[in-house]
Design an enzyme around this catalytic site. Sequence first.
Site, PDB file in Angstrom:
ATOM      1  N   MET A  13      37.336  35.608  41.526  1.00 42.54           N
ATOM      2  CA  MET A  13      38.321  35.039  40.593  1.00 42.54           C
ATOM      3  C   MET A  13      38.852  33.778  41.247  1.00 42.54           C
ATOM      4  O   MET A  13      40.033  33.697  41.645  1.00 42.54           O
ATOM      5  CB  MET A  13      39.430  36.079  40.339  1.00 42.54           C
ATOM      6  CG  MET A  13      38.944  37.249  39.487  1.00 42.54           C
ATOM      7  SD  MET A  13      40.006  38.709  39.599  1.00 42.54           S
ATOM      8  CE  MET A  13      39.262  39.506  41.023  1.00 42.54           C
TER       9      MET A  13
ATOM     10  N   ASP B 103      36.214  46.323  33.833  1.00 41.93           N
ATOM     11  CA  ASP B 103      37.179  46.222  34.928  1.00 41.93           C
ATOM     12  C   ASP B 103      38.600  46.087  34.385  1.00 41.93           C
ATOM     13  O   ASP B 103      38.915  45.109  33.702  1.00 41.93           O
ATOM     14  CB  ASP B 103      36.808  44.986  35.767  1.00 41.93           C
ATOM     15  CG  ASP B 103      37.634  44.840  37.034  1.00 41.93           C
ATOM     16  OD1 ASP B 103      38.494  45.687  37.302  1.00 41.93           O
ATOM     17  OD2 ASP B 103      37.404  43.843  37.762  1.00 41.93           O
TER      18      ASP B 103
ATOM     19  N   ASP C 287      37.603  42.378  45.009  1.00 42.37           N
ATOM     20  CA  ASP C 287      38.300  41.393  44.185  1.00 42.37           C
ATOM     21  C   ASP C 287      38.796  40.219  45.015  1.00 42.37           C
ATOM     22  O   ASP C 287      39.727  40.365  45.807  1.00 42.37           O
ATOM     23  CB  ASP C 287      39.487  42.066  43.480  1.00 42.37           C
ATOM     24  CG  ASP C 287      39.034  42.992  42.371  1.00 42.37           C
ATOM     25  OD1 ASP C 287      38.291  42.526  41.484  1.00 42.37           O
ATOM     26  OD2 ASP C 287      39.416  44.174  42.385  1.00 42.37           O
TER      27      ASP C 287
ATOM     28  N   SER D 205      37.644  49.711  43.261  1.00 33.74           N
ATOM     29  CA  SER D 205      38.126  48.395  43.686  1.00 33.74           C
ATOM     30  C   SER D 205      39.011  48.549  44.909  1.00 33.74           C
ATOM     31  O   SER D 205      40.046  49.231  44.862  1.00 33.74           O
ATOM     32  CB  SER D 205      38.924  47.746  42.557  1.00 33.74           C
ATOM     33  OG  SER D 205      39.685  46.679  43.096  1.00 33.74           O
TER      34      SER D 205
ATOM     35  N   MET E 189      40.637  36.738  44.991  1.00 36.23           N
ATOM     36  CA  MET E 189      41.570  35.967  44.154  1.00 36.23           C
ATOM     37  C   MET E 189      42.111  34.767  44.918  1.00 36.23           C
ATOM     38  O   MET E 189      42.351  34.872  46.128  1.00 36.23           O
ATOM     39  CB  MET E 189      42.741  36.855  43.730  1.00 36.23           C
ATOM     40  CG  MET E 189      42.311  38.119  43.015  1.00 36.23           C
ATOM     41  SD  MET E 189      43.737  39.032  42.426  1.00 36.23           S
ATOM     42  CE  MET E 189      42.931  40.486  41.727  1.00 36.23           C
TER      43      MET E 189
ATOM     44  N   MET F 228      36.281  42.019  31.371  1.00 31.52           N
ATOM     45  CA  MET F 228      37.643  42.276  31.863  1.00 31.52           C
ATOM     46  C   MET F 228      38.437  42.952  30.743  1.00 31.52           C
ATOM     47  O   MET F 228      38.630  42.365  29.676  1.00 31.52           O
ATOM     48  CB  MET F 228      38.337  40.975  32.261  1.00 31.52           C
ATOM     49  CG  MET F 228      37.818  40.329  33.537  1.00 31.52           C
ATOM     50  SD  MET F 228      37.729  41.404  34.982  1.00 31.52           S
ATOM     51  CE  MET F 228      39.442  41.942  35.146  1.00 31.52           C
TER      52      MET F 228
ATOM     53  N   HIS G  25      33.632  40.297  43.025  1.00 31.58           N
ATOM     54  CA  HIS G  25      34.192  39.709  41.804  1.00 31.58           C
ATOM     55  C   HIS G  25      35.034  38.497  42.195  1.00 31.58           C
ATOM     56  O   HIS G  25      36.143  38.643  42.704  1.00 31.58           O
ATOM     57  CB  HIS G  25      35.044  40.799  41.123  1.00 31.58           C
ATOM     58  CG  HIS G  25      35.736  40.368  39.876  1.00 31.58           C
ATOM     59  ND1 HIS G  25      36.704  41.135  39.264  1.00 31.58           N
ATOM     60  CD2 HIS G  25      35.601  39.257  39.102  1.00 31.58           C
ATOM     61  CE1 HIS G  25      37.141  40.512  38.183  1.00 31.58           C
ATOM     62  NE2 HIS G  25      36.499  39.368  38.060  1.00 31.58           N
TER      63      HIS G  25
ATOM     64  N   HIS H 272      33.661  47.571  44.851  1.00 28.86           N
ATOM     65  CA  HIS H 272      34.101  46.401  44.081  1.00 28.86           C
ATOM     66  C   HIS H 272      35.154  45.629  44.881  1.00 28.86           C
ATOM     67  O   HIS H 272      36.164  46.182  45.316  1.00 28.86           O
ATOM     68  CB  HIS H 272      34.690  46.857  42.746  1.00 28.86           C
ATOM     69  CG  HIS H 272      35.036  45.742  41.820  1.00 28.86           C
ATOM     70  ND1 HIS H 272      34.100  45.104  41.017  1.00 28.86           N
ATOM     71  CD2 HIS H 272      36.220  45.140  41.545  1.00 28.86           C
ATOM     72  CE1 HIS H 272      34.697  44.164  40.304  1.00 28.86           C
ATOM     73  NE2 HIS H 272      35.988  44.154  40.611  1.00 28.86           N
TER      74      HIS H 272
END
Length: 212
Positions: free
Chosen positions: A68, A173, A35, A8, A37, A137, A66, A33
Amino acid sequence: MTVKIAPSILSADFARLGEEVRALDAAGADYIHIDVMDGHFVPNLTFGAPVVKAIRSHTTRPFDVHLMIEPVDPLIPAFAEAGADIITVHAEATRHLDRSLQLIRSLGKKAGVSLNPATPETVLAYILDAVDLILVMSVNPGFGGQSFIPSQVDKIARIKKMIGSRPIEIEVDGGINAKTAKLCADAGANVLVAGSAVFQTPEYAANIAALR
Ligand code: DX5
Ligand code: ZN
């Protein structure tokens, strides 16, 4: 079966992101990966599609994005265009999960669904043929460096049973280290995300190898 490792970039040096991605590629990362957010679905804020686009030319490894973010559907096309290969949405962040997954596949990308630690695997029952990856998660999403929540090992095993012979990847994750990696792989996971464990020292290749 050896597991895939998806480092990540949340734990990378953001000032040198392209270089970091090249280093992960050279170190044997299977996926990168990413992330994303929004400070709303999760209590932290990272980056958006322009950053994904900026690092795309630094590796040919699949981008495992990913999301979020909530709402998520309106931004899915931008991440597809930026070079994502797998786009994962949270079941808790979309009112119409089947629609979100269809949208991702319609853009020619692999569709993933992620479940927070408190979300039961039963939400997957009717979308198993619409999904390419299930992301469990093992921490509450939002931050790197949190402790693995042990109850999620049982969830991985249940999901493994649910998917049967379907070609669906099970990714985990949060809080992955050599010890928790083994628990997850034994339960049926085949992709492990790791932030802190990969970036803890400059020896990314050795850190990735230690997780396999
Ligand atoms: C958490 C992110 C993770 C995070 C994992 O919300 O989804 O991908 O980077 O970090 P570690 O491996 O440090 O738990
Ligand atoms: Zn993640």
